[in-house]
Enzyme design. Structure first.
Site, short mmCIF file in Angstrom:
data_model
loop_
_atom_site.label_atom_id
_atom_site.label_comp_id
_atom_site.label_asym_id
_atom_site.label_seq_id
_atom_site.Cartn_x
_atom_site.Cartn_y
_atom_site.Cartn_z
N HIS A 1 0.87 -1.17 0.00
CA HIS A 1 0.00 0.00 0.00
C HIS A 1 0.90 1.22 0.00
O HIS A 1 1.65 1.46 0.95
CB HIS A 1 -0.91 0.01 1.24
CG HIS A 1 -2.04 -0.96 1.15
ND1 HIS A 1 -2.53 -1.64 2.24
CD2 HIS A 1 -2.80 -1.35 0.10
CE1 HIS A 1 -3.54 -2.41 1.86
NE2 HIS A 1 -3.72 -2.27 0.56
N SER A 2 0.85 1.97 -1.09
CA SER A 2 1.89 2.98 -1.31
C SER A 2 1.98 4.09 -0.28
O SER A 2 3.06 4.62 -0.05
CB SER A 2 1.73 3.59 -2.70
OG SER A 2 0.37 3.74 -3.05
N ARG A 3 0.88 4.46 0.37
CA ARG A 3 0.93 5.58 1.30
C ARG A 3 1.57 5.22 2.63
O ARG A 3 1.82 6.10 3.46
CB ARG A 3 -0.48 6.14 1.56
CG ARG A 3 -1.49 5.17 2.21
CD ARG A 3 -2.89 5.76 2.19
NE ARG A 3 -3.88 4.88 2.81
CZ ARG A 3 -5.20 4.99 2.61
NH1 ARG A 3 -5.69 5.93 1.82
NH2 ARG A 3 -6.02 4.16 3.22
N GLU A 4 1.84 3.93 2.84
CA GLU A 4 2.39 3.47 4.12
C GLU A 4 3.91 3.58 4.11
O GLU A 4 4.63 2.58 4.17
CB GLU A 4 1.86 2.05 4.39
CG GLU A 4 0.32 2.07 4.47
CD GLU A 4 -0.37 0.70 4.42
OE1 GLU A 4 0.32 -0.34 4.41
OE2 GLU A 4 -1.63 0.69 4.38
N ASN B 1 -4.23 -5.57 -1.63
CA ASN B 1 -4.44 -6.51 -0.53
C ASN B 1 -5.89 -7.01 -0.46
O ASN B 1 -6.36 -7.43 0.59
CB ASN B 1 -4.04 -5.87 0.81
CG ASN B 1 -3.81 -6.93 1.89
OD1 ASN B 1 -3.53 -8.08 1.59
ND2 ASN B 1 -3.93 -6.54 3.15
N ARG B 2 -6.58 -6.94 -1.59
CA ARG B 2 -7.90 -7.55 -1.70
C ARG B 2 -7.98 -8.32 -3.03
O ARG B 2 -9.04 -8.84 -3.38
CB ARG B 2 -9.03 -6.49 -1.71
CG ARG B 2 -9.10 -5.61 -0.47
CD ARG B 2 -9.60 -6.35 0.75
NE ARG B 2 -9.83 -5.48 1.89
CZ ARG B 2 -8.87 -5.04 2.70
NH1 ARG B 2 -7.61 -5.38 2.48
NH2 ARG B 2 -9.17 -4.23 3.71
N SER C 1 1.33 -0.31 7.30
CA SER C 1 1.17 0.56 8.47
C SER C 1 -0.22 1.22 8.35
O SER C 1 -0.76 1.29 7.26
CB SER C 1 2.28 1.63 8.52
OG SER C 1 2.03 2.69 7.60
N TYR C 2 -0.84 1.79 9.33
CA TYR C 2 -0.37 1.86 10.69
C TYR C 2 -1.37 1.14 11.59
O TYR C 2 -2.45 0.81 11.13
CB TYR C 2 -0.26 3.33 11.10
CG TYR C 2 -1.55 4.11 11.02
CD1 TYR C 2 -1.93 4.74 9.82
CD2 TYR C 2 -2.42 4.23 12.09
CE1 TYR C 2 -3.12 5.45 9.71
CE2 TYR C 2 -3.62 4.93 12.00
CZ TYR C 2 -3.96 5.54 10.80
OH TYR C 2 -5.16 6.25 10.68
N TYR D 1 -10.63 -6.38 11.12
CA TYR D 1 -11.96 -6.48 10.47
C TYR D 1 -11.91 -7.59 9.43
O TYR D 1 -10.84 -8.11 9.11
CB TYR D 1 -12.35 -5.16 9.79
CG TYR D 1 -11.23 -4.44 9.04
CD1 TYR D 1 -10.92 -3.12 9.35
CD2 TYR D 1 -10.48 -5.06 8.04
CE1 TYR D 1 -9.91 -2.44 8.67
CE2 TYR D 1 -9.47 -4.40 7.37
CZ TYR D 1 -9.20 -3.08 7.68
OH TYR D 1 -8.20 -2.41 7.01
N GLU E 1 1.26 -4.43 11.02
CA GLU E 1 0.86 -3.03 10.86
C GLU E 1 1.80 -2.26 11.77
O GLU E 1 1.76 -2.41 12.99
CB GLU E 1 -0.60 -2.81 11.28
CG GLU E 1 -1.63 -3.46 10.39
CD GLU E 1 -2.00 -2.62 9.17
OE1 GLU E 1 -1.46 -1.50 9.03
OE2 GLU E 1 -2.81 -3.10 8.34
#
Lengths: 372, 177
Positions: A132-135, A207-208, A260-261, A311, A333
């Site tokens: 996930h690029s923003r992490e 990731n889905r 993250s996070y 979740y 995470e």
């Protein structure tokens, strides 16, 4: 075609709107005819964007000449990370090699570093960061892990014995298109950058997109959603590349995917509340790993299966890898728990990587101890 | 589970001072999520055992700093992409954090978990009275959907008064994102 940057909220409140060139005159005429006053905040948005891009390129640091002068305590661009990889390989040709496992949607190479002391197709550990690029703390930690393995592969008894029998594969920038997008356009971008027919929205949640409960509850069928699973499993080249690699290798014993996070250590499943057969063992390993992690700076982690701890999420990486027979499948995470969230201050990169490494070693050593 | 009413949670929490980790206060709370009407914010009742630390001095310093500015304060991207917050912006960030707590409360259900992700833009609004007013454009991160939601909020504050959010609204996402 009007793009509202500050939406209307009622009389007396200003509205900010970006106007495409052809609509400029008609809009002005409309406002004037209705007695609505306006002022121009930015004459030419494109010029501003172009200028900013130029500034960013110009202000870039000189590329370091060795991995010893590389600054691990700051965030780097894709080019800088790819250059780092080449430096690391050049400095340690007997331990490190770089493999291209595929190409992203925008045709960027997907690189994996292989750490090996020899042998053929040894049992292996896989670690990926930046799916996930923003992490951002994850890619930055991946860079640190790479250097750490090189630094410690002889003097750290545990790591040395691990590498005597196993290889480590590390994919630092698992989603390079998304990563570049977070640096040039939208710091909060999460997904890939693929376009699928029938929607103006871009990107699939990598990731889905895995073939484990694909399309079930815990993912979205809406292309505009942050958890869009994609048109079919493995539609994303970034995911397919790893799937192909794992299947072709056939001897991966531990698989760790890093996000993250939230400060969590998670094991499968996310797509179903049925516990995995190895639940007790994975839970015990998690407990030890988290204890090791906290021992360094007191950072608190929770642990458990994905579905009970965060979740329901379907089509997730480690659900697929577990079902492939990779028992030791975990997701991290990393820091923090929301104070800075995705925007973790750079000075926390190294402490985060250091503590996480302790947990990774617990997992890797457990896999080593349980090789058949 | 309360029939025909909703779900009530009884919580025991420890509040920790963000600026001083050793300063903690116990708290108990009851949160009631209403059945049916999802537009109703949850009811919250709470009791703090003991006292919160006095922040008068820091409040007054910040208040006077803003009051003495020649032009209205304007800033963006707090924190920036690298997590940096200039020291003089830290109170502005903390104020947004408190105010966003109100927005989060008003928009929470049992299936949401919001965090303040970033202040995209903040602009001080000139006032004729002693209050400070800031117009914030923030990004909220919703954990379950993973969505980043732009939000506008107008915040009023004075050292002797509590923070007020006088106006807030969800914003549209940009076409380019």
């Amino acid at each position: 075609q009007l793009d509202f940057w500050l939406a209307p909220r009622g009389p007396g409140h200003p509205v900010d709107v970006r106007v495409p060139f052809p609509s400029l005159q008609p809009l002005k005429a409309h406002l004037e005819a209705n007695g609505v006053s306006y002022s121009i905040m930015i004459e030419d948005v494109q010029a501003l964007v172009d200028h900013e891009r130029m500034e960013m390129l110009r202000g870039r640091r000189q590329l370091p000449l060795s991995t010893n002068t590389f600054d691990y305590a700051t965030y780097h661009s894709l080019d800088e990370i790819y250059a780092f990889m080449d430096l690391l390989v050049a400095e340690n040709p007997n331990l490190v090699s770089k493999i291209e496992i595929g190409r992203s949607t925008e045709n960027r190479p997907l690189y994996v570093l292989k750490f090996s002391k020899g042998g053929t197709n040894r049992p292996a550990v896989w670690i990926d960061t930046g799916i996930h690029s923003r992490e951002w703390v994850t890619q930055a930690s991946g860079v640190w892990f790479a250097k750490k393995i090189v630094l410690d592969h002889e003097n750290d008894r545990d790591l040395a014995s691990l590498l005597d029998r196993m290889d480590i594969f590390l994919e630092i920038v698992t989603n390079p298109d998304g990563f570049v997008f977070t640096q040039t356009q939208n710091r909060m971008w999460r997904k890939t950058r693929s376009r699928h027919s029938g929607s103006a929205c871009i990107g699939v949640d990598p990731n889905r997109n895995w073939d484990a409960g694909f399309g079930g509850p815990g993912a979205s069928g809406n292309p505009c959603s942050e958890t869009y699973h994609g048109p079919y499993a493995n539609s994303e080249p970034e995911v397919k590349a790893i799937v192909d690699f794992v299947k072709n290798h056939g001897n991966i014993k531990a698989f760790v995917s890093i996000h993250s996070y939230s400060q969590l250590l998670l094991y499968p499943y996310g797509y179903t509340s049925t516990p995995v057969p190895d639940q007790q063992e994975l839970h015990q390993i998690s407990k030890e790993a988290v204890t090791a992690l906290s021992s360094l700076y007191g950072t608190n982690y929770k642990y458990g299966s994905i579905i009970t701890t965060i979740y329901q999420a379907s089509g997730g990486t480690i659900d697929w890898t577990y079902n492939q027979g990779i028992k030791y499948s975990f997701t991290f995470e990393l820091r923090d728990t929301g104070r800075y969230g995705f925007l973790l201050p750079a000075k926390q990169i190294v402490p985060t990587a250091q503590e996480t490494w302790l947990a990774l070693k617990v997992i890797m050593l457990h896999a080593l101890d349980h090789l058949h | 589970d309360i029939d025909d009413v909703g779900h009530k949670y009884h919580l025991e929490l420890v509040l920790e001072d963000v600026l001083d980790k050793d300063s903690t206060v116990n708290c108990t709370a009851e949160v009631l999520y209403h059945l049916g009407n999802k537009n109703l914010p949850p009811d919250v009742q709470f009791t703090i055992e003991g006292e919160l630390k006095n922040a008068d001095e820091a409040d007054n310093i910040f208040y006077n700093q803003i009051k003495s500015l020649e032009k209205e304060l304007v800033a963006e991207n707090i924190p920036d992409s690298h997590g940096n917050v200039p020291p003089e912006m830290e109170p502005i960030r903390l104020l947004a954090w408190v105010a966003s707590g109100y927005v989060i409360w008003q928009n929470s259900t049992e299936n949401t978990k919001f965090q303040l992700a970033q202040i995209k833009h903040v602009k001080q609004v000139k006032r004729s009275d002693e209050y400070l007013e800031f117009d914030y454009r923030i990004l909220l991160h919703e954990m379950v959907s993973q969505e980043i939601i732009p939000w506008q909020m107008t915040v009023l504050w004075h050292p002797q008064h509590s923070v007020q959010v006088t106006q807030d609204s969800r914003q549209p996402k940009h076409a380019s994102e």
